[in-house]
Design an enzyme around this catalytic site. Structure first.
Site, PDB file in Angstrom:
ATOM      1  N   TRP A   1       0.816  -1.215   0.000  1.00 41.05           N
ATOM      2  CA  TRP A   1       0.000   0.000   0.000  1.00 41.05           C
ATOM      3  C   TRP A   1       0.847   1.261   0.000  1.00 41.05           C
ATOM      4  O   TRP A   1       0.551   2.216  -0.717  1.00 41.05           O
ATOM      5  CB  TRP A   1      -1.008  -0.006   1.151  1.00 41.05           C
ATOM      6  CG  TRP A   1      -2.118  -0.972   0.888  1.00 41.05           C
ATOM      7  CD1 TRP A   1      -2.421  -2.097   1.601  1.00 41.05           C
ATOM      8  CD2 TRP A   1      -3.062  -0.945  -0.206  1.00 41.05           C
ATOM      9  NE1 TRP A   1      -3.483  -2.755   1.029  1.00 41.05           N
ATOM     10  CE2 TRP A   1      -3.897  -2.081  -0.076  1.00 41.05           C
ATOM     11  CE3 TRP A   1      -3.275  -0.077  -1.279  1.00 41.05           C
ATOM     12  CZ2 TRP A   1      -4.930  -2.356  -0.974  1.00 41.05           C
ATOM     13  CZ3 TRP A   1      -4.308  -0.359  -2.180  1.00 41.05           C
ATOM     14  CH2 TRP A   1      -5.122  -1.484  -2.017  1.00 41.05           C
TER      15      TRP A   1
ATOM     16  N   ASP B   1      -1.298   6.730   6.078  1.00 40.78           N
ATOM     17  CA  ASP B   1      -2.401   5.895   5.615  1.00 40.78           C
ATOM     18  C   ASP B   1      -2.709   4.894   6.726  1.00 40.78           C
ATOM     19  O   ASP B   1      -1.960   3.954   6.964  1.00 40.78           O
ATOM     20  CB  ASP B   1      -1.991   5.169   4.323  1.00 40.78           C
ATOM     21  CG  ASP B   1      -3.062   4.181   3.843  1.00 40.78           C
ATOM     22  OD1 ASP B   1      -4.119   4.072   4.484  1.00 40.78           O
ATOM     23  OD2 ASP B   1      -2.814   3.519   2.812  1.00 40.78           O
TER      24      ASP B   1
ATOM     25  N   LYS C   1     -12.338  -1.213   6.481  1.00 42.17           N
ATOM     26  CA  LYS C   1     -11.667  -2.157   7.374  1.00 42.17           C
ATOM     27  C   LYS C   1     -12.172  -1.981   8.808  1.00 42.17           C
ATOM     28  O   LYS C   1     -12.703  -2.903   9.394  1.00 42.17           O
ATOM     29  CB  LYS C   1     -10.157  -1.978   7.329  1.00 42.17           C
ATOM     30  CG  LYS C   1      -9.485  -2.632   6.125  1.00 42.17           C
ATOM     31  CD  LYS C   1      -9.548  -1.815   4.865  1.00 42.17           C
ATOM     32  CE  LYS C   1      -8.932  -2.526   3.682  1.00 42.17           C
ATOM     33  NZ  LYS C   1      -8.201  -1.633   2.803  1.00 42.17           N
TER      34      LYS C   1
HETATM   35  C1  LIG Z   1      -7.485  -1.233   1.690  1.00 44.11           C
HETATM   36  C2  LIG Z   1      -6.366  -0.283   1.774  1.00 44.11           C
HETATM   37  C3  LIG Z   1      -6.158   0.739   0.827  1.00 44.11           C
HETATM   38  C4  LIG Z   1      -7.047   0.907  -0.389  1.00 44.11           C
HETATM   39  O1  LIG Z   1      -8.299   1.312  -0.047  1.00 44.11           O
HETATM   40  P1  LIG Z   1      -9.382   1.670  -1.162  1.00 44.11           P
HETATM   41  O2  LIG Z   1     -10.502   2.187  -0.356  1.00 44.11           O
HETATM   42  O3  LIG Z   1      -9.683   0.416  -1.905  1.00 44.11           O
HETATM   43  O4  LIG Z   1      -8.792   2.699  -2.055  1.00 44.11           O
HETATM   44  C5  LIG Z   1      -5.106   1.599   1.005  1.00 44.11           C
HETATM   45  N1  LIG Z   1      -4.279   1.473   2.056  1.00 44.11           N
HETATM   46  C6  LIG Z   1      -4.418   0.500   2.963  1.00 44.11           C
HETATM   47  C7  LIG Z   1      -3.473   0.423   4.109  1.00 44.11           C
HETATM   48  C8  LIG Z   1      -5.469  -0.404   2.857  1.00 44.11           C
HETATM   49  O5  LIG Z   1      -5.636  -1.358   3.779  1.00 44.11           O
END
Ligand SMILES: *Cc1c(COP(=O)(O)O)cnc(C)c1O
Length: 360
Positions: A100, A172, A196
């Site tokens: 990511w 993030d 999540k």
């Molecule tokens: C799932 C995830 C993403 C991507 O999320 P989207 O909503 O599909 O764009 C980005 N960073 C992390 C750490 C994730 O777990």
């Protein structure tokens, strides 16, 4: 039919109580005679809901008035572009610890008209099993910001808040927001896709220090412009109203459970149980350096990977869902977010020990 044990990495399981409440008020919400998804986002009822969700999130994470809290769309991936468009003027530093943060780095690197993106260090050579050594980070003097991902969902790596970084920290936190206490005052921006630990897909939360507002590039789309969204209470256009409502219910559920410290305790107990099972056997293996293991996403492999399909099939029969590892890593992955109860991990661990007895 009862609800099964859901180890999905995302969209992930929601708290059953939240879904029950949503079901109860689906047709008649808040004495409006309609569903919450059928009312104007500018009406008093909805605006009150939106404010309450924000204030509950502020309470959960102890977010003070120096920060704006935004409820946007586009998932975390849109923020990979949104962050540079809002902050990049010279150079930004990116730490790569897994899939990511790599994607965030690659997306930001497209905006060469705004500035440069410097890769501080990458865990790629070690197959993302460790956070790159701090003394090897190539930091920029006076960077616009420093970007990292606190929890790599695919690789199962946790990176602690880096200390002694002069630039604003941008994180993030998609897969570990609200899973453990975090000192928000150390960050410039925290962002997270909802699916999540917050609610359903379609919503992303951006927590931004107000002093970082008003730096957006002229090419930044208005709906991605954090300043404009902050001034408009995240309603520059129609927000993801139903997802926002469900996020609000999850925040209430979390507050009732005792907030972040209480869920952190439960999360630690869940992770400990699973890691101890993996480490205590020569049949299962987790490759991540124990000092930076995630407590949300736990990948593991079987000693004999020709048994993977059998494992997944029998797990499913035992009511254990979505344990297949990400295609880029293989093996298994158990995602054990806030909504997953300790009991579900116990069922998984019992299943794993049984499986080892049969096939190990
Ligand atoms: C799932 C995830 C993403 C991507 O999320 P989207 O909503 O599909 O764009 C980005 N960073 C992390 C750490 C994730 O777990």
């Amino acid at each position: 039919m009862s609800r099964l044990h859901n180890f999905s990495a995302g969209p992930a399981g929601m708290p059953t109580k939240v879904l029950e409440r949503a079901k109860e008020e689906l047709l008649h919400w808040n004495s409006t005679g309609t569903s919450v998804m059928e009312v104007s986002h500018r009406g008093a009822d909805y605006v009150a809901l939106a404010h309450k969700a924000e204030s509950n999130l502020r309470q959960l994470m102890r977010i003070d008035d120096a920060y704006a809290v935004l409820f946007l769309q586009g998932g975390a991936s849109l923020q990979f572009a949104g962050v540079p468009m809002n902050l990049l003027q010279g150079t930004a530093d990116y730490l790569e610890t897994g899939a990511w943060s790599k994607k965030a780095y690659q997306e930001a690197s497209r905006y060469t008209m705004l500035g440069q993106i410097n890769l501080v260090a990458s865990g790629k050579e070690g197959n993302y099993t460790d956070v790159p050594q701090r003394n090897a980070w190539r930091l920029t003097d006076k960077a616009d910001y420093f970007h990292y991902c606190s929890n790599e969902t695919i690789h199962g790596i946790y990176t602690d808040v880096p200390s002694s970084i002069n630039a604003p920290l941008v994180c993030d936190m998609s897969s570990d927001i609200l899973s453990r206490p975090v000192d928000v005052s150390r960050f410039g921006i925290i962002y997270a896709g909802a699916q999540k630990n917050i609610g359903p897909a379609g919503l992303s939360v951006v927590i931004i220090k107000k002093e970082l507002l008003d730096k957006a590039s002229s090419i930044c789309p208005s709906v991605m412009n954090y300043s404009l969204q902050a001034k408009a209470d995240s309603m520059l256009n129609t927000p993801a109203t139903y997802a926002w409502y469900l996020a609000g219910l999850v925040f209430e559920w979390l507050l009732e459970k005792g907030g972040v410290p209480a869920i952190y305790e439960q999360n630690q107990a869940k992770a400990k149980l699973l890691y101890e099972t993996i480490d205590g056997s020569s049949f299962y293996h987790n490759a991540i350096n124990p000092t930076c293991r995630s407590i949300m996403n736990i990948p593991f492999t079987l000693a004999d990977n020709s048994l993977d399909e059998v494992f997944l099939k029998q797990a499913k029969t035992a009511g254990l869902l979505a344990l297949k590892g990400h295609r880029s890593v293989g093996g298994m992955r158990a995602s054990i977010y806030n909504a997953l109860e300790l009991e579900s991990v116990q069922v998984l661990v019992d299943f794993m020990m049984d499986f080892e007895k049969k096939f190990g």
